[in-house]
Design an enzyme around this catalytic site. Structure first.
Site, PDB file in Angstrom:
ATOM      1  N   CYS A  99      -5.584   1.370   7.491  1.00  0.00           N
ATOM      2  CA  CYS A  99      -5.601   2.215   6.392  1.00  0.00           C
ATOM      3  C   CYS A  99      -7.039   2.551   5.556  1.00  0.00           C
ATOM      4  O   CYS A  99      -6.996   3.290   4.728  1.00  0.00           O
ATOM      5  CB  CYS A  99      -4.506   1.662   5.451  1.00  0.00           C
ATOM      6  SG  CYS A  99      -2.957   1.402   5.997  1.00  0.00           S
ATOM      7  N   HIS A 392       0.632   9.166   2.944  1.00  0.00           N
ATOM      8  CA  HIS A 392      -0.501   8.387   3.586  1.00  0.00           C
ATOM      9  C   HIS A 392      -0.537   8.474   4.965  1.00  0.00           C
ATOM     10  O   HIS A 392       0.003   7.568   5.892  1.00  0.00           O
ATOM     11  CB  HIS A 392      -0.030   6.856   3.048  1.00  0.00           C
ATOM     12  CG  HIS A 392      -0.991   5.836   3.837  1.00  0.00           C
ATOM     13  ND1 HIS A 392      -2.402   6.128   3.772  1.00  0.00           N
ATOM     14  CD2 HIS A 392      -0.764   4.503   4.172  1.00  0.00           C
ATOM     15  CE1 HIS A 392      -3.014   5.108   4.257  1.00  0.00           C
ATOM     16  NE2 HIS A 392      -1.939   4.168   4.702  1.00  0.00           N
ATOM     17  N   CYS A 422      -6.408  -1.317   0.408  1.00  0.00           N
ATOM     18  CA  CYS A 422      -6.097  -2.490   1.647  1.00  0.00           C
ATOM     19  C   CYS A 422      -5.721  -2.021   2.826  1.00  0.00           C
ATOM     20  O   CYS A 422      -5.659  -0.614   2.837  1.00  0.00           O
ATOM     21  CB  CYS A 422      -4.588  -3.405   1.020  1.00  0.00           C
ATOM     22  SG  CYS A 422      -3.242  -2.159   0.638  1.00  0.00           S
TER      23      CYS A 422
END
Length: 436
Positions: A99, A392, A422
């Protein structure tokens, strides 16, 4: 305060971010259904160059990321160069940091700028959760390799006879950590329990995210940084993100059942970020190169930090680890920040990191620091909403956050902004940005 590490070239140039753009973000299997990540990447980079009016030959390097990789296009960066009319000699390579992938892409281009090997580059990422690399079972894969080596038809038939019906079933991409077998949502549940985060708190943060994102669109704050996407069959363009729930009420969130721990859990589809398709990119240059071209930067990259922790327990604490390091390298404290943008993978993860940033005990006993990083001021935090609302697309989120934060800093007259996330594998990323 530890060592300050200025991000400048040998000539003293700062690292300028001159432009940024993204596609609208779309929920899985909606507007971008059937559009692979490489095409989303081409779409955003092509439009970014057109809008910026920067000649393609000025760009000397393109670093791009993709988390859900497609076997037919393993180097998405190079395919983007070849598919957007850029100079064929433009260096291009791909990165992946889960991510935090486009954080990594930005850092890599910045390092090339500081080393003096380039003066301008593009960084970004794209992902599609709608076009997935559906695989085959390990047994079928092995048989197919052996069949390719077999010399006679009888040998091939004998190999195929070993297969059972279950061996022929398609295998979707893994959703669990390779090393632990835990899903991200399982980790979010761990964090909710460890840090005493209630369902009500998680739902409230998710509702806040959607309300603020909806308001940002309503106020026209995202128009400059989100392109209109024209997609086959070209009947209706996609203009805005399609995940934002502008009309929802807080009571609506309470109706959903837990998604991971069905019996005792608090993490739901509504207080988590959804699977999403999209792409985002930024153009970076040395400060002097931007001046030569008559460009006014959106802002500057002041510092960055990447960290890693254990994956078995509460592994999504990357912001709590990487933020103090990035601030230290920038020579700043939390109180110096105008804006804080934290990736909202899950409301539980976000609230846990906020809690630990203000914890003296965590700072002393875990980080080995004398004082807490600092309390997170709600008036500075995710002021335009976050990933729970926008969605996302894994590799694109960092570039979205950077562009969004710089535009908002400029609207507020400048200052410092923190963007942090994160990532799978216990990874964390943080960057300090500056706008004038």
């Amino acid at each position: 305060m530890g060592q300050v590490l200025p991000l400048v070239t040998r000539q003293g140039d700062r690292i300028a971010i001159v432009s940024g753009l993204r596609t609208p973000f779309a929920r899985q299997a909606t507007a971008f259904h059937g559009i692979p990540a490489v095409d989303l990447g081409k779409m955003v980079v092509g439009e970014l160059l057109a809008r910026s009016e920067i000649p393609a030959e000025v760009i000397e390097q393109l670093v791009f990321g993709q988390v859900v990789q497609m076997p037919e296009a393993p180097n998405i960066a190079r395919e983007i160069v070849l598919g957007t009319g850029m100079n064929v000699h433009t260096d291009a390579y791909s990165v992946s940091r889960a991510c935090a992938t486009s954080f990594q892409a930005v850092a890599n281009v910045a390092e090339s700028l500081m080393a003096g090997t380039i003066r301008a580059g593009i960084a970004g990422g794209a992902d599609s959760s709608s076009v997935l690399p559906i695989g085959v079972s390990k047994k079928l894969a092995r048989v197919l390799v052996d069949v390719n080596k077999a010399r006679t038809m009888s040998q091939r038939l004998k190999l195929f006879s070993r297969l059972r019906l279950r061996d022929l079933m398609p295998v979707p991409p893994a959703v669990a950590e390779y090393s632990t077998g835990l899903r991200m949502g399982d980790t979010a549940e761990q964090m909710a329990k460890t840090y005493g985060i209630t369902r009500e708190q998680q739902d409230a943060l998710a509702h806040r995210s959607h309300q603020r994102a909806a308001q940002a669109w309503s106020d026209g704050k995202l128009k400059e940084e989100v392109m209109t996407a024209f997609i086959p069959p070209y009947k209706q363009p996609l203009v805005e993100d399609n995940n934002i729930r502008g009309n929802s009420s807080l009571a609506d969130y309470a109706k959903l059942r837990p998604a991971f721990d069905r019996k005792h859990g608090t993490v739901t589809a509504a207080n988590s970020t959804p699977l999403t398709d999209g792409a985002a990119a930024v153009i970076l240059m040395t400060e002097s190169r931007a001046k030569e071209l008559g460009l006014v930067p959106l802002g500057y990259l002041r510092s960055y930090a990447f960290t890693a922790i254990d994956v078995w327990q509460d592994m999504l604490l990357g912001p709590a680890w990487s933020t103090p390091l990035a601030l230290e390298r920038a020579g700043l404290t939390m109180s110096d920040l105008t804006l804080i943008d934290m990736h909202e993978a899950f409301a539980a993860q976000t609230l846990a990191n906020i809690q630990l940033l203000g914890s003296e005990r965590f700072a002393r006993e875990v980080l080995g620091r004398a004082h807490a990083t600092g309390e997170v001021d709600d008036s500075k935090f995710n002021v335009l909403g976050g990933s729970i609302a926008y969605g996302h697309p894994f590799a694109a989120t960092g570039a979205r956050m950077i562009t969004q934060t710089l535009h908002e800093l400029r609207r507020r007259g400048g200052g410092f902004g923190l963007v942090t996330a994160c990532a799978a594998g216990g990874l964390g990323a943080a960057m300090v940005l500056e706008a004038e």
